[in-house]
Design a protein around this motif. Sequence first.
Motif, PDB file in Angstrom:
ATOM      1  N   ALA A  22       7.294 -22.294 -53.333  1.00  0.00           N
ATOM      2  CA  ALA A  22       7.845 -22.485 -52.038  1.00  0.00           C
ATOM      3  C   ALA A  22       7.252 -23.339 -51.262  1.00  0.00           C
ATOM      4  N   ARG A  23       6.095 -23.621 -51.390  1.00  0.00           N
ATOM      5  CA  ARG A  23       5.354 -24.735 -50.638  1.00  0.00           C
ATOM      6  C   ARG A  23       4.102 -24.804 -51.054  1.00  0.00           C
ATOM      7  N   ILE A  24       3.601 -26.052 -50.989  1.00  0.00           N
ATOM      8  CA  ILE A  24       2.110 -26.595 -51.507  1.00  0.00           C
ATOM      9  C   ILE A  24       1.437 -27.280 -50.356  1.00  0.00           C
ATOM     10  N   VAL A  25       0.399 -26.498 -50.104  1.00  0.00           N
ATOM     11  CA  VAL A  25      -0.397 -27.076 -49.004  1.00  0.00           C
ATOM     12  C   VAL A  25      -1.833 -27.839 -49.544  1.00  0.00           C
ATOM     13  N   CYS A  26      -1.942 -28.881 -49.243  1.00  0.00           N
ATOM     14  CA  CYS A  26      -3.042 -29.933 -49.613  1.00  0.00           C
ATOM     15  C   CYS A  26      -3.897 -30.309 -48.564  1.00  0.00           C
ATOM     16  N   THR A  27      -5.181 -30.086 -48.916  1.00  0.00           N
ATOM     17  CA  THR A  27      -6.243 -30.476 -47.965  1.00  0.00           C
ATOM     18  C   THR A  27      -6.995 -31.659 -48.459  1.00  0.00           C
ATOM     19  N   ASP A  28      -7.675 -32.415 -47.450  1.00  0.00           N
ATOM     20  CA  ASP A  28      -8.843 -33.338 -47.726  1.00  0.00           C
ATOM     21  C   ASP A  28      -9.492 -33.671 -46.406  1.00  0.00           C
TER      22      ASP A  28
ATOM     23  N   HIS B  60       6.204 -17.178 -62.391  1.00  0.00           N
ATOM     24  CA  HIS B  60       5.436 -16.750 -61.312  1.00  0.00           C
ATOM     25  C   HIS B  60       5.753 -16.878 -59.910  1.00  0.00           C
ATOM     26  N   PHE B  61       6.447 -18.097 -59.699  1.00  0.00           N
ATOM     27  CA  PHE B  61       6.438 -18.540 -58.393  1.00  0.00           C
ATOM     28  C   PHE B  61       7.782 -17.781 -57.643  1.00  0.00           C
ATOM     29  N   ALA B  62       8.812 -17.751 -58.722  1.00  0.00           N
ATOM     30  CA  ALA B  62      10.121 -17.279 -58.296  1.00  0.00           C
ATOM     31  C   ALA B  62       9.797 -15.650 -58.024  1.00  0.00           C
ATOM     32  N   ALA B  63       8.995 -15.065 -59.101  1.00  0.00           N
ATOM     33  CA  ALA B  63       8.897 -13.578 -59.092  1.00  0.00           C
ATOM     34  C   ALA B  63       8.068 -13.140 -57.924  1.00  0.00           C
ATOM     35  N   THR B  64       7.218 -13.977 -57.346  1.00  0.00           N
ATOM     36  CA  THR B  64       6.295 -13.376 -56.414  1.00  0.00           C
ATOM     37  C   THR B  64       6.393 -14.280 -55.136  1.00  0.00           C
ATOM     38  N   GLY B  65       7.194 -15.546 -54.864  1.00  0.00           N
ATOM     39  CA  GLY B  65       6.803 -15.917 -53.675  1.00  0.00           C
ATOM     40  C   GLY B  65       5.667 -16.624 -53.432  1.00  0.00           C
TER      41      GLY B  65
ATOM     42  N   ILE C  24      10.504 -36.302 -53.159  1.00  0.00           N
ATOM     43  CA  ILE C  24      10.040 -34.646 -53.071  1.00  0.00           C
ATOM     44  C   ILE C  24      10.456 -34.388 -51.655  1.00  0.00           C
ATOM     45  N   PRO C  25      11.064 -33.273 -51.250  1.00  0.00           N
ATOM     46  CA  PRO C  25      11.339 -32.916 -50.204  1.00  0.00           C
ATOM     47  C   PRO C  25      10.262 -32.832 -49.216  1.00  0.00           C
ATOM     48  N   GLU C  26      10.229 -33.195 -47.901  1.00  0.00           N
ATOM     49  CA  GLU C  26       9.065 -33.105 -47.015  1.00  0.00           C
ATOM     50  C   GLU C  26       8.639 -31.659 -46.898  1.00  0.00           C
ATOM     51  N   ARG C  27       9.616 -30.681 -46.515  1.00  0.00           N
ATOM     52  CA  ARG C  27       9.424 -29.319 -46.360  1.00  0.00           C
ATOM     53  C   ARG C  27       8.241 -28.772 -47.362  1.00  0.00           C
ATOM     54  N   LEU C  28       8.456 -29.303 -48.431  1.00  0.00           N
ATOM     55  CA  LEU C  28       7.738 -28.647 -49.597  1.00  0.00           C
ATOM     56  C   LEU C  28       6.075 -28.711 -49.583  1.00  0.00           C
ATOM     57  N   ILE C  29       5.560 -29.916 -49.113  1.00  0.00           N
ATOM     58  CA  ILE C  29       4.164 -30.150 -49.041  1.00  0.00           C
ATOM     59  C   ILE C  29       3.782 -30.014 -47.695  1.00  0.00           C
ATOM     60  N   GLY C  30       2.741 -29.447 -47.409  1.00  0.00           N
ATOM     61  CA  GLY C  30       1.790 -29.545 -46.054  1.00  0.00           C
ATOM     62  C   GLY C  30       0.662 -30.227 -46.296  1.00  0.00           C
ATOM     63  N   TYR C  31       0.542 -31.090 -45.426  1.00  0.00           N
ATOM     64  CA  TYR C  31      -0.974 -32.190 -45.513  1.00  0.00           C
ATOM     65  C   TYR C  31      -1.799 -31.631 -44.565  1.00  0.00           C
TER      66      TYR C  31
ATOM     67  N   TYR D  68       3.206 -32.520 -60.664  1.00  0.00           N
ATOM     68  CA  TYR D  68       3.609 -31.800 -61.978  1.00  0.00           C
ATOM     69  C   TYR D  68       4.464 -30.453 -60.992  1.00  0.00           C
ATOM     70  N   LEU D  69       3.753 -29.779 -60.222  1.00  0.00           N
ATOM     71  CA  LEU D  69       4.336 -28.555 -59.705  1.00  0.00           C
ATOM     72  C   LEU D  69       5.751 -28.802 -58.978  1.00  0.00           C
ATOM     73  N   THR D  70       5.770 -29.964 -58.445  1.00  0.00           N
ATOM     74  CA  THR D  70       7.085 -30.395 -57.698  1.00  0.00           C
ATOM     75  C   THR D  70       8.473 -30.383 -58.778  1.00  0.00           C
ATOM     76  N   GLN D  71       8.009 -30.710 -60.055  1.00  0.00           N
ATOM     77  CA  GLN D  71       8.761 -31.075 -61.203  1.00  0.00           C
ATOM     78  C   GLN D  71       9.381 -29.877 -61.931  1.00  0.00           C
ATOM     79  N   ARG D  72       8.413 -28.623 -61.863  1.00  0.00           N
ATOM     80  CA  ARG D  72       8.687 -27.550 -62.561  1.00  0.00           C
ATOM     81  C   ARG D  72       9.953 -26.787 -61.942  1.00  0.00           C
ATOM     82  N   ALA D  73      10.771 -26.255 -63.442  1.00  0.00           N
ATOM     83  CA  ALA D  73      11.799 -25.518 -62.793  1.00  0.00           C
ATOM     84  C   ALA D  73      11.386 -24.298 -61.932  1.00  0.00           C
ATOM     85  N   ASP D  74      10.211 -23.674 -62.311  1.00  0.00           N
ATOM     86  CA  ASP D  74      10.020 -22.511 -61.244  1.00  0.00           C
ATOM     87  C   ASP D  74       8.729 -23.292 -60.395  1.00  0.00           C
TER      88      ASP D  74
END
Length: 313
Positions: free
Chosen positions: A168-174, A136-141, A192-199, A159-165
């Motif tokens: 591109a970015r995960i934004v987490c809020t709290d 899904h992520f590779a096909a849709t961005g 995990i690369p810093e650029r992958l997750i937004g806090y 889990y999401l950061t370990q997936r083959a697919d």
Amino acid sequence: MTGGTAPDAPGGHMGFVGVTTGSSSINRVFPSWAEILGLPTDRLLGHDLPLDADDLAYRALVRRIRDDPAHRGALVTTHKLRLYQAAHHLFDELDDFARLCGEISSIAKRDGRLLGHAKDPLTAGLALEEFLPAEHFAATGAEVICLGAGGAGTALVWYLTQRADRPARIVCTDTDPGRLAQLRAVAQRGGIPERLIGYVHVTGPYDVPELLDAAPEGSLVVNATGLGKDRPGSPLPAGTTLPRHGYAWEFNYRGSLEFLHQARAQAAERGVTVVDGWRYFIHGWSQVIAEVFDIDLDAATVERLSAAAEAVR
């Protein structure tokens, strides 16, 4: 504070640590699961702790489970991070995920030793793979917006950061910057690369719509806040639109479920696939039961357990 049914069977009992354990469907499901799995007990004992429980309460509960020969182990929900913070030193062994994520969702015993596991990365993956296409992520961005950075949110992000697919970015809020800092520390320890997750620290629901508006089509939005279960409310204000052709995943399956109702109200118009927390519940409980009673589960057995649970849903 303890709720549930007092055990009287020679096989002892399994524990359930939460906030309002008495209203969970597992109380009606567990006896039939015990029969299917051939467990030595069909007794479930709820341990209710308030959301603001102090360290002493967590330590007392862990010691009670450890020192009671009739207590086979327990599943922990809601309190996973706090239980680890307050009482991890009482365990003889913690698995890699527990140490990395700083949470405990499963308490088991082996040969007089107390074991702690973090099962949520596994169970989140099992549940997500049932509804999200493999590429899904590779096909849709598409991206992921995880509302809530507590134990469940942290496990999903891992889990999401370990997936083959992976997205591109995960934004987490709290609403709690401390939980975001804890999640960041987990990501750093895991390489995990810093650029992958937004806090993103939010003060309430009205800070969230801008994030959803910026998300690409097909993005996954997850309610991992606990709102709609342990306390009423939604992380989204009324009128918020979800990304077109995306996925809305409510981690809860019981409670007021405001987020779930908001998502369903716009599912047809915006092409959103809406998923509740039922299968997450099934996988979460079945994996912990397997750990507590030291049994193997295959896919066919999980489906038998799911079918039995549907009868009381």
